[in-house]
Design an enzyme around this catalytic site. Structure first.
Site, PDB file in Angstrom:
ATOM      1  N   ASP A 126     -19.401 -90.097  74.137  1.00  0.00           N
ATOM      2  CA  ASP A 126     -20.515 -89.849  73.216  1.00  0.00           C
ATOM      3  C   ASP A 126     -21.877 -89.964  73.899  1.00  0.00           C
ATOM      4  O   ASP A 126     -22.871 -89.440  73.406  1.00  0.00           O
ATOM      5  CB  ASP A 126     -20.465 -90.834  72.033  1.00  0.00           C
ATOM      6  CG  ASP A 126     -19.144 -90.774  71.281  1.00  0.00           C
ATOM      7  OD1 ASP A 126     -18.445 -89.750  71.409  1.00  0.00           O
ATOM      8  OD2 ASP A 126     -18.812 -91.754  70.584  1.00  0.00           O
ATOM      9  N   GLY A 169     -18.430 -87.047  69.221  1.00  0.00           N
ATOM     10  CA  GLY A 169     -19.757 -87.637  69.417  1.00  0.00           C
ATOM     11  C   GLY A 169     -20.067 -88.757  68.443  1.00  0.00           C
ATOM     12  O   GLY A 169     -21.143 -89.355  68.496  1.00  0.00           O
TER      13      GLY A 169
HETATM   14  O1  F6P Z   1     -16.265 -92.775  70.743  1.00  0.00           O
HETATM   15  C1  F6P Z   1     -15.510 -91.789  71.327  1.00  0.00           C
HETATM   16  C2  F6P Z   1     -14.873 -90.904  70.281  1.00  0.00           C
HETATM   17  O2  F6P Z   1     -14.157 -89.898  70.966  1.00  0.00           O
HETATM   18  C3  F6P Z   1     -15.820 -90.286  69.263  1.00  0.00           C
HETATM   19  O3  F6P Z   1     -16.494 -89.161  69.759  1.00  0.00           O
HETATM   20  C4  F6P Z   1     -14.895 -89.968  68.137  1.00  0.00           C
HETATM   21  O4  F6P Z   1     -15.583 -89.925  66.902  1.00  0.00           O
HETATM   22  C5  F6P Z   1     -13.936 -91.115  68.174  1.00  0.00           C
HETATM   23  O5  F6P Z   1     -13.974 -91.636  69.496  1.00  0.00           O
HETATM   24  C6  F6P Z   1     -12.518 -90.756  67.832  1.00  0.00           C
HETATM   25  O6  F6P Z   1     -11.792 -91.923  67.793  1.00  0.00           O
HETATM   26  P1  F6P Z   1     -10.210 -92.006  67.805  1.00  0.00           P
HETATM   27  O7  F6P Z   1      -9.720 -91.536  69.144  1.00  0.00           O
HETATM   28  O8  F6P Z   1      -9.921 -93.441  67.554  1.00  0.00           O
HETATM   29  O9  F6P Z   1      -9.751 -91.089  66.715  1.00  0.00           O
END
Ligand code: F6P
Length: 318
Positions: A126, A169
């Site tokens: 992000d 993001g």
């Molecule tokens: O913080 C990194 C990120 O990839 C964000 O961009 C996204 O919103 C989130 O993690 C997704 O999280 P997870 O992999 O837990 O679904």
């Protein structure tokens, strides 16, 4: 010293390069180095493994994290934080490095405030961590998205279509701006500067009237949903508008050379910081120079959006 390292929150390509550097620099300094497994939860549950030079062989080029990671909401509780600090004291640890994004660095600040020596290392695709120009993983994710858009461009051009591409993001538009500018998107939609879809529709109509045959709109997940925006633009323009959500493909694959370089520098700097007794800080990079940023200011502050890149992307999308 007895040093430990963990990865926390969403994995980011380049985390393994940090781990390799931290372990090898620690061993060069005659320290004993431990890897905490599965992030902050592993700290509380007491899962760790000693890391030697060979433990981190052949990982510099791999994505993900060899230490595994998790999202551990329970760490907000002061009781859980105290359990983690007690565990580290029981183990006889002298210092901890936490690799992760905003949530993980806030946890690192809490550990530091509880009196345990900790250093943070920013890693998040992000790129929304205050105090550092770059987070580990951002460059790779921008490259991944750009490569995906380049592929979609072939089919978009063949069919003369418009594509709305949704990128990750969280609440930040940094990834959308970086990837949108690099991929030559016609419009970038971010949460920090909401834009009326009518403005995008008007721009599409003007540029297509001038002869443009296909277009890309990059939308940050924190701003809108690709499907919703595509349907709205289709209704407003009559153009064929397709949508794609790139999802976790953005976060996978081998880290870019830049993320490996940054990871190597950050991991080594984290060991030096702990050796010098400089803790309660995050290692960052500002204008090409490695720096220390107090974890307290990282925890409290928001990184501003790079509006100059957003404006540039718009100017260039003629
Ligand atoms: O913080 C990194 C990120 O990839 C964000 O961009 C996204 O919103 C989130 O993690 C997704 O999280 P997870 O992999 O837990 O679904």
């Amino acid at each position: 010293m007895e040093l430990a390292i963990l990865t926390s929150g969403g994995d980011a390509p380049g985390m393994n390069a940090v781990i390799r550097s931290f372990v090898r620099q620690g061993l060069l300094g005659q320290h004993r180095v431990w890897g905490i497994l599965r992030g902050l939860e592993g700290l509380v549950r007491g899962t760790r493994q000693e890391l030697k030079t060979e433990s981190v062989a052949d990982i510099i080029m791999t994505g993900g994290t060899m230490l595994h990671t998790c999202r551990f909401g329970d760490f907000h509780s002061p009781t859980t934080q105290q359990m983690a600090v007690k565990q580290m004291r029981d183990w006889g640890l002298d210092g901890l490095a936490v690799i992760g994004g905003n949530g993980s660095l806030r946890a690192a600040h809490a550990i530091s405030a509880a009196g345990f020596p900790v250093v943070g290392i920013p890693a998040s695709i992000d790129n929304d961590v205050y105090g550092t120009d770059d987070c580990i993983g951002f460059d790779t994710a921008v490259n991944n998205i750009t490569a995906s858009i380049d592929k979609i461009r072939d089919t978009a051009s063949s069919h003369e279509r418009i594509f709305v591409v949704e990128v990750m993001g969280n609440r930040s538009g940094a990834l959308a701006i970086g990837a949108g500018l690099a991929a030559g998107a016609e419009a970038i939609v971010i949460p920090e500067r909401p834009v009326n879809p009518e403005v995008i529709a008007e721009r599409l109509q003007t540029t297509h009237a001038r002869g443009k045959k296909h277009s890309f709109i990059v939308v940050a997940e924190g701003a809108d949903r690709a499907e919703r925006l595509a349907n709205e633009l289709n209704g407003m323009t009559g153009f064929e508008v397709k949508w794609v959500v790139l999802g976790h493909t953005q976060r996978g694959g081998p880290p870019s050379a830049k993320d490996r370089l940054l990871g190597s520098v950050f991991g080594s700097a984290a060991v030096s910081s702990l050796e010098q007794g400089a803790h309660g800080v995050m290692i960052g990079v500002q204008n090409g120079k490695t720096c220390w940023v107090p974890l307290a200011s990282v925890a409290e502050s928001e990184k501003p959006a790079q509006f100059d890149w957003l404006d540039l992307a718009e100017q260039l999308a003629l």
